[in-house]
Motif scaffolding. Structure first.
Motif, PDB file in Angstrom:
ATOM      1  N   GLY A 116       0.816  -1.206   0.000  1.00  8.44           N
ATOM      2  CA  GLY A 116       0.000   0.000   0.000  1.00  8.44           C
ATOM      3  C   GLY A 116       0.855   1.264   0.000  1.00  8.44           C
ATOM      4  O   GLY A 116       0.349   2.350  -0.278  1.00  8.44           O
ATOM      5  N   TRP A 117       2.126   1.126   0.284  1.00  9.66           N
ATOM      6  CA  TRP A 117       3.048   2.257   0.324  1.00  9.66           C
ATOM      7  C   TRP A 117       4.221   2.051  -0.635  1.00  9.66           C
ATOM      8  O   TRP A 117       4.582   2.920  -1.393  1.00  9.66           O
ATOM      9  N   ARG A 118       4.818   0.853  -0.562  1.00  7.45           N
ATOM     10  CA  ARG A 118       5.983   0.539  -1.388  1.00  7.45           C
ATOM     11  C   ARG A 118       5.707  -0.665  -2.281  1.00  7.45           C
ATOM     12  O   ARG A 118       5.067  -1.613  -1.868  1.00  7.45           O
ATOM     13  N   ALA A 119       6.255  -0.568  -3.473  1.00  8.36           N
ATOM     14  CA  ALA A 119       6.224  -1.680  -4.419  1.00  8.36           C
ATOM     15  C   ALA A 119       7.634  -2.272  -4.423  1.00  8.36           C
ATOM     16  O   ALA A 119       8.577  -1.622  -4.866  1.00  8.36           O
ATOM     17  N   SER A 120       7.778  -3.464  -3.896  1.00  8.90           N
ATOM     18  CA  SER A 120       9.101  -4.058  -3.689  1.00  8.90           C
ATOM     19  C   SER A 120       9.276  -5.330  -4.500  1.00  8.90           C
ATOM     20  O   SER A 120       8.380  -6.174  -4.551  1.00  8.90           O
ATOM     21  N   LEU A 121      10.449  -5.451  -5.103  1.00 10.65           N
ATOM     22  CA  LEU A 121      10.774  -6.602  -5.944  1.00 10.65           C
ATOM     23  C   LEU A 121      11.881  -7.425  -5.304  1.00 10.65           C
ATOM     24  O   LEU A 121      12.900  -6.878  -4.872  1.00 10.65           O
ATOM     25  N   TYR A 122      11.648  -8.721  -5.239  1.00 14.89           N
ATOM     26  CA  TYR A 122      12.601  -9.656  -4.648  1.00 14.89           C
ATOM     27  C   TYR A 122      12.622 -10.931  -5.484  1.00 14.89           C
ATOM     28  O   TYR A 122      11.678 -11.255  -6.184  1.00 14.89           O
ATOM     29  N   ARG A 123      13.673 -11.687  -5.341  1.00 13.98           N
ATOM     30  CA  ARG A 123      13.768 -13.045  -5.877  1.00 13.98           C
ATOM     31  C   ARG A 123      13.565 -13.138  -7.378  1.00 13.98           C
ATOM     32  O   ARG A 123      12.909 -14.055  -7.872  1.00 13.98           O
ATOM     33  N   LEU A 124      14.131 -12.158  -8.122  1.00 11.18           N
ATOM     34  CA  LEU A 124      14.159 -12.307  -9.568  1.00 11.18           C
ATOM     35  C   LEU A 124      15.182 -13.401  -9.859  1.00 11.18           C
ATOM     36  O   LEU A 124      16.363 -13.251  -9.576  1.00 11.18           O
ATOM     37  N   ALA A 125      14.709 -14.500 -10.374  1.00 12.63           N
ATOM     38  CA  ALA A 125      15.585 -15.641 -10.673  1.00 12.63           C
ATOM     39  C   ALA A 125      15.113 -16.290 -11.966  1.00 12.63           C
ATOM     40  O   ALA A 125      13.911 -16.443 -12.189  1.00 12.63           O
ATOM     41  N   VAL A 126      16.077 -16.652 -12.787  1.00 10.94           N
ATOM     42  CA  VAL A 126      15.798 -17.365 -14.037  1.00 10.94           C
ATOM     43  C   VAL A 126      16.707 -18.577 -14.075  1.00 10.94           C
ATOM     44  O   VAL A 126      17.895 -18.491 -13.740  1.00 10.94           O
ATOM     45  N   ALA A 127      16.147 -19.707 -14.458  1.00 16.55           N
ATOM     46  CA  ALA A 127      16.938 -20.936 -14.568  1.00 16.55           C
ATOM     47  C   ALA A 127      18.143 -20.677 -15.462  1.00 16.55           C
ATOM     48  O   ALA A 127      18.003 -20.069 -16.530  1.00 16.55           O
ATOM     49  N   PRO A 128      19.323 -21.131 -15.038  1.00 16.40           N
ATOM     50  CA  PRO A 128      20.535 -20.852 -15.823  1.00 16.40           C
ATOM     51  C   PRO A 128      20.423 -21.206 -17.303  1.00 16.40           C
ATOM     52  O   PRO A 128      20.883 -20.447 -18.163  1.00 16.40           O
TER      53      PRO A 128
END
Length: 142
Positions: free
Chosen positions: A67-79
């Motif tokens: 509701g206040w912050r838009a946070s991005l985590y765990r961007l991962a792509v298979a090798p």
């Protein structure tokens, strides 16, 4: 990648997601366990985005909105699937989600020791802010 599907994770996929992160993600989090991922999906069922190709998880991104912050985590792509636009597709999906929720800016947690990731974020229009540092306090010991 016309056959790539980006969708919210399902609660039945928690174990598969943890296995995927062990193989594809850099670093670990205190929440990288069944209880942590399950809590995320219960709290916000659309926050954990999965990129799927041929019924296989090939990428993930947590797009959390409080509701206040838009946070991005765990961007991962298979090798074996990197450099095919999967990270960009996940980021576009997250940005659409945030915009629909009313967010004005997205913040990403990116490991300093992962220069390959820095290039991915830069290519998607994100900039590092040198004036900020992350401060943490484990709550599991309280």
């Amino acid at each position: 990648m016309s056959d790539l599907i980006v969708r919210p994770a399902e609660p039945t996929e928690v174990a598969a997601l943890l296995d995927f992160w062990a193989r594809a993600a850099k670093g670990t989090s205190v929440s990288d366990d069944v209880a942590g991922v399950t809590r995320l999906l219960e709290r916000d069922p659309e926050a954990l985005l999965v990129a799927e190709q041929d019924d296989e998880i090939v990428g993930t991104l947590i797009a959390g909105w409080d509701g206040w912050r838009a946070s991005l985590y765990r961007l991962a792509v298979a090798p074996e699937y990197r450099r095919r636009g999967i990270a960009a597709a996940l980021l576009r999906a997250a940005e659409r989600r945030f915009t629909a929720l009313g967010a004005r800016r997205a913040d990403a947690m990116v490991l300093d020791a992962n220069p390959e990731a820095h290039l991915t974020w830069q290519a998607s229009g994100y900039e590092r802010e040198e004036q900020w540092r992350r401060w943490v306090k484990p709550l599991t010991e309280l």
